[in-house]
Design a protein around this motif. Structure first.
Motif, PDB file in Angstrom:
ATOM      1  N   TYR A  92       0.893  -1.148  -0.159  1.00  0.00           N
ATOM      2  CA  TYR A  92       0.011  -0.060  -0.020  1.00  0.00           C
ATOM      3  C   TYR A  92       0.900   1.365  -0.097  1.00  0.00           C
ATOM      4  CZ  TYR A  92      -3.024   3.573   1.629  1.00  0.00           C
ATOM      5  OH  TYR A  92      -3.788   4.752   2.027  1.00  0.00           O
ATOM      6  N   ALA A  93       0.538   2.202  -0.898  1.00  0.00           N
ATOM      7  CA  ALA A  93       1.468   3.310  -0.956  1.00  0.00           C
ATOM      8  C   ALA A  93       0.517   4.706  -0.813  1.00  0.00           C
ATOM      9  CB  ALA A  93       1.962   3.428  -2.382  1.00  0.00           C
ATOM     10  N   GLY A  94      -0.707   4.572  -0.862  1.00  0.00           N
ATOM     11  CA  GLY A  94      -1.467   5.991  -0.601  1.00  0.00           C
ATOM     12  C   GLY A  94      -2.793   6.023  -1.280  1.00  0.00           C
ATOM     13  N   LEU A  95      -3.322   6.812  -1.619  1.00  0.00           N
ATOM     14  CA  LEU A  95      -4.763   7.045  -2.196  1.00  0.00           C
ATOM     15  C   LEU A  95      -4.680   7.677  -3.700  1.00  0.00           C
ATOM     16  CD1 LEU A  95      -6.950   7.959   0.623  1.00  0.00           C
ATOM     17  CD2 LEU A  95      -6.789   5.869  -0.478  1.00  0.00           C
ATOM     18  N   VAL A  96      -5.518   7.482  -4.668  1.00  0.00           N
ATOM     19  CA  VAL A  96      -5.506   8.152  -5.509  1.00  0.00           C
ATOM     20  C   VAL A  96      -6.985   8.813  -5.767  1.00  0.00           C
ATOM     21  CG1 VAL A  96      -5.635   8.034  -8.520  1.00  0.00           C
ATOM     22  CG2 VAL A  96      -3.841   6.929  -7.021  1.00  0.00           C
ATOM     23  N   GLU A  97      -7.340   9.889  -6.115  1.00  0.00           N
ATOM     24  CA  GLU A  97      -8.596  10.174  -6.007  1.00  0.00           C
ATOM     25  C   GLU A  97      -8.789  10.862  -7.457  1.00  0.00           C
ATOM     26  OE1 GLU A  97     -11.589  12.716  -3.320  1.00  0.00           O
ATOM     27  OE2 GLU A  97     -10.628  14.165  -4.991  1.00  0.00           O
ATOM     28  N   LEU A  98      -9.735  10.154  -8.453  1.00  0.00           N
ATOM     29  CA  LEU A  98     -10.435  10.861  -9.687  1.00  0.00           C
ATOM     30  C   LEU A  98     -11.701  11.648  -9.361  1.00  0.00           C
ATOM     31  CD1 LEU A  98      -9.574   7.675 -11.828  1.00  0.00           C
ATOM     32  CD2 LEU A  98      -7.965   9.453 -11.329  1.00  0.00           C
ATOM     33  N   SER A  99     -11.654  12.758 -10.057  1.00  0.00           N
ATOM     34  CA  SER A  99     -13.055  13.656 -10.075  1.00  0.00           C
ATOM     35  C   SER A  99     -13.048  14.135 -11.667  1.00  0.00           C
ATOM     36  CB  SER A  99     -12.649  14.840  -9.123  1.00  0.00           C
ATOM     37  OG  SER A  99     -13.875  15.704  -9.139  1.00  0.00           O
ATOM     38  N   MET A 100     -14.383  13.795 -12.062  1.00  0.00           N
ATOM     39  CA  MET A 100     -14.629  14.370 -13.282  1.00  0.00           C
ATOM     40  C   MET A 100     -16.126  14.658 -13.264  1.00  0.00           C
ATOM     41  SD  MET A 100     -14.772  10.334 -15.310  1.00  0.00           S
ATOM     42  CE  MET A 100     -13.160   9.949 -14.381  1.00  0.00           C
ATOM     43  N   VAL A 101     -16.243  15.778 -14.282  1.00  0.00           N
ATOM     44  CA  VAL A 101     -17.484  16.210 -14.685  1.00  0.00           C
ATOM     45  C   VAL A 101     -18.234  15.272 -15.489  1.00  0.00           C
ATOM     46  CG1 VAL A 101     -18.902  18.154 -15.669  1.00  0.00           C
ATOM     47  CG2 VAL A 101     -16.892  18.654 -14.355  1.00  0.00           C
ATOM     48  N   ILE A 102     -19.767  14.903 -15.163  1.00  0.00           N
ATOM     49  CA  ILE A 102     -20.250  13.993 -15.895  1.00  0.00           C
ATOM     50  C   ILE A 102     -21.757  14.707 -16.235  1.00  0.00           C
ATOM     51  CG2 ILE A 102     -19.504  11.763 -15.036  1.00  0.00           C
ATOM     52  CD1 ILE A 102     -21.759  11.599 -13.101  1.00  0.00           C
ATOM     53  N   PRO A 103     -22.580  14.491 -17.459  1.00  0.00           N
ATOM     54  CA  PRO A 103     -23.846  14.944 -17.681  1.00  0.00           C
ATOM     55  C   PRO A 103     -24.781  14.585 -16.468  1.00  0.00           C
ATOM     56  CG  PRO A 103     -22.979  13.555 -19.465  1.00  0.00           C
ATOM     57  CD  PRO A 103     -21.857  13.170 -18.327  1.00  0.00           C
ATOM     58  N   ALA A 104     -25.771  15.669 -16.378  1.00  0.00           N
ATOM     59  CA  ALA A 104     -26.750  15.477 -15.439  1.00  0.00           C
ATOM     60  C   ALA A 104     -27.554  14.105 -15.693  1.00  0.00           C
ATOM     61  CB  ALA A 104     -27.791  16.571 -15.473  1.00  0.00           C
ATOM     62  N   GLU A 105     -27.895  13.886 -16.839  1.00  0.00           N
ATOM     63  CA  GLU A 105     -28.424  12.481 -16.957  1.00  0.00           C
ATOM     64  C   GLU A 105     -27.625  11.809 -18.084  1.00  0.00           C
ATOM     65  OE1 GLU A 105     -31.401  11.512 -16.043  1.00  0.00           O
ATOM     66  OE2 GLU A 105     -31.410  13.619 -14.985  1.00  0.00           O
ATOM     67  N   MET A 106     -27.298  10.563 -17.439  1.00  0.00           N
ATOM     68  CA  MET A 106     -26.089   9.768 -18.353  1.00  0.00           C
ATOM     69  C   MET A 106     -26.880   8.385 -18.397  1.00  0.00           C
ATOM     70  SD  MET A 106     -22.563   9.180 -16.516  1.00  0.00           S
ATOM     71  CE  MET A 106     -21.122   8.869 -17.420  1.00  0.00           C
ATOM     72  N   PRO A 107     -26.711   7.869 -19.696  1.00  0.00           N
ATOM     73  CA  PRO A 107     -27.117   6.428 -20.042  1.00  0.00           C
ATOM     74  C   PRO A 107     -26.376   5.230 -19.038  1.00  0.00           C
ATOM     75  CG  PRO A 107     -26.327   7.605 -21.953  1.00  0.00           C
ATOM     76  CD  PRO A 107     -26.124   8.578 -21.035  1.00  0.00           C
ATOM     77  N   HIS A 108     -27.095   4.461 -18.952  1.00  0.00           N
ATOM     78  CA  HIS A 108     -26.711   3.284 -18.297  1.00  0.00           C
ATOM     79  C   HIS A 108     -26.843   2.132 -19.151  1.00  0.00           C
ATOM     80  CE1 HIS A 108     -25.223   0.630 -14.955  1.00  0.00           C
ATOM     81  NE2 HIS A 108     -26.495  -0.020 -15.114  1.00  0.00           N
ATOM     82  N   TYR A 109     -25.774   1.166 -19.232  1.00  0.00           N
ATOM     83  CA  TYR A 109     -26.006  -0.087 -19.898  1.00  0.00           C
ATOM     84  C   TYR A 109     -25.941  -1.277 -19.070  1.00  0.00           C
ATOM     85  CZ  TYR A 109     -26.016   3.351 -23.753  1.00  0.00           C
ATOM     86  OH  TYR A 109     -26.040   4.629 -24.393  1.00  0.00           O
ATOM     87  N   VAL A 110     -26.556  -2.362 -19.542  1.00  0.00           N
ATOM     88  CA  VAL A 110     -26.350  -3.437 -18.741  1.00  0.00           C
ATOM     89  C   VAL A 110     -25.995  -4.485 -19.902  1.00  0.00           C
ATOM     90  CG1 VAL A 110     -27.258  -5.395 -17.468  1.00  0.00           C
ATOM     91  CG2 VAL A 110     -27.851  -3.271 -16.723  1.00  0.00           C
ATOM     92  N   ARG A 111     -24.735  -4.900 -19.973  1.00  0.00           N
ATOM     93  CA  ARG A 111     -24.224  -5.802 -20.979  1.00  0.00           C
ATOM     94  C   ARG A 111     -24.079  -7.194 -20.637  1.00  0.00           C
ATOM     95  NH1 ARG A 111     -20.445  -1.195 -23.910  1.00  0.00           N
ATOM     96  NH2 ARG A 111     -22.296  -0.237 -24.623  1.00  0.00           N
ATOM     97  N   ARG A 112     -24.167  -7.979 -21.547  1.00  0.00           N
ATOM     98  CA  ARG A 112     -24.012  -9.507 -21.169  1.00  0.00           C
ATOM     99  C   ARG A 112     -23.191 -10.111 -22.069  1.00  0.00           C
ATOM    100  NH1 ARG A 112     -30.550 -10.693 -19.927  1.00  0.00           N
ATOM    101  NH2 ARG A 112     -30.466  -9.111 -18.454  1.00  0.00           N
TER     102      ARG A 112
END
Length: 112
Positions: A92-112
């Motif tokens: 263990y060496a530490g933490l990484v934080e990613l923070s990104m702007v996303i659209p208010a409405e975002m598609p969500h897909y369930v893939r098989r």
């Protein structure tokens, strides 16, 4: 992160060591945390820019070595935040934080 492909990515990357000291920030991270000191935060503890509640969660991530992800909305801007431990040579060496702007409405897909 003054060099390399991560410097100008359009999302914030903040990296800490295992004590919580900020060791790297890309340009977006510097801009995101400008009101807290921006680039001057390198060398300071991540607890200095987070609430007590957030610090408690960060401590939990460190202790359990598990990732944490959530979305927030602030000033009409929605973001995805992903915090995860990072490792060096299997330790263990530490933490990484990613923070990104996303659209208010975002598609969500369930893939098989």
């Amino acid at each position: 992160m003054s060099t390399g492909w991560v410097k100008e990515l359009p999302f914030a990357i903040t990296v800490t060591d295992k004590t919580g000291k900020i060791i790297e920030m890309n340009d977006s991270s510097v801009q995101t945390f400008e009101k807290y000191g921006g680039k001057t935060l390198v060398g300071k503890n991540v607890a200095d820019i987070h609430s007590d509640r957030a610090c408690k969660k960060i401590t939990e991530i460190i202790e359990t070595k598990t990732a944490n992800s959530y979305t927030i909305e602030k000033n009409g801007v929605k973001k995805l935040v992903y915090q995860t431990p990072w490792y060096q040579n299997g330790e263990y060496a530490g933490l990484v934080e990613l923070s990104m702007v996303i659209p208010a409405e975002m598609p969500h897909y369930v893939r098989r």
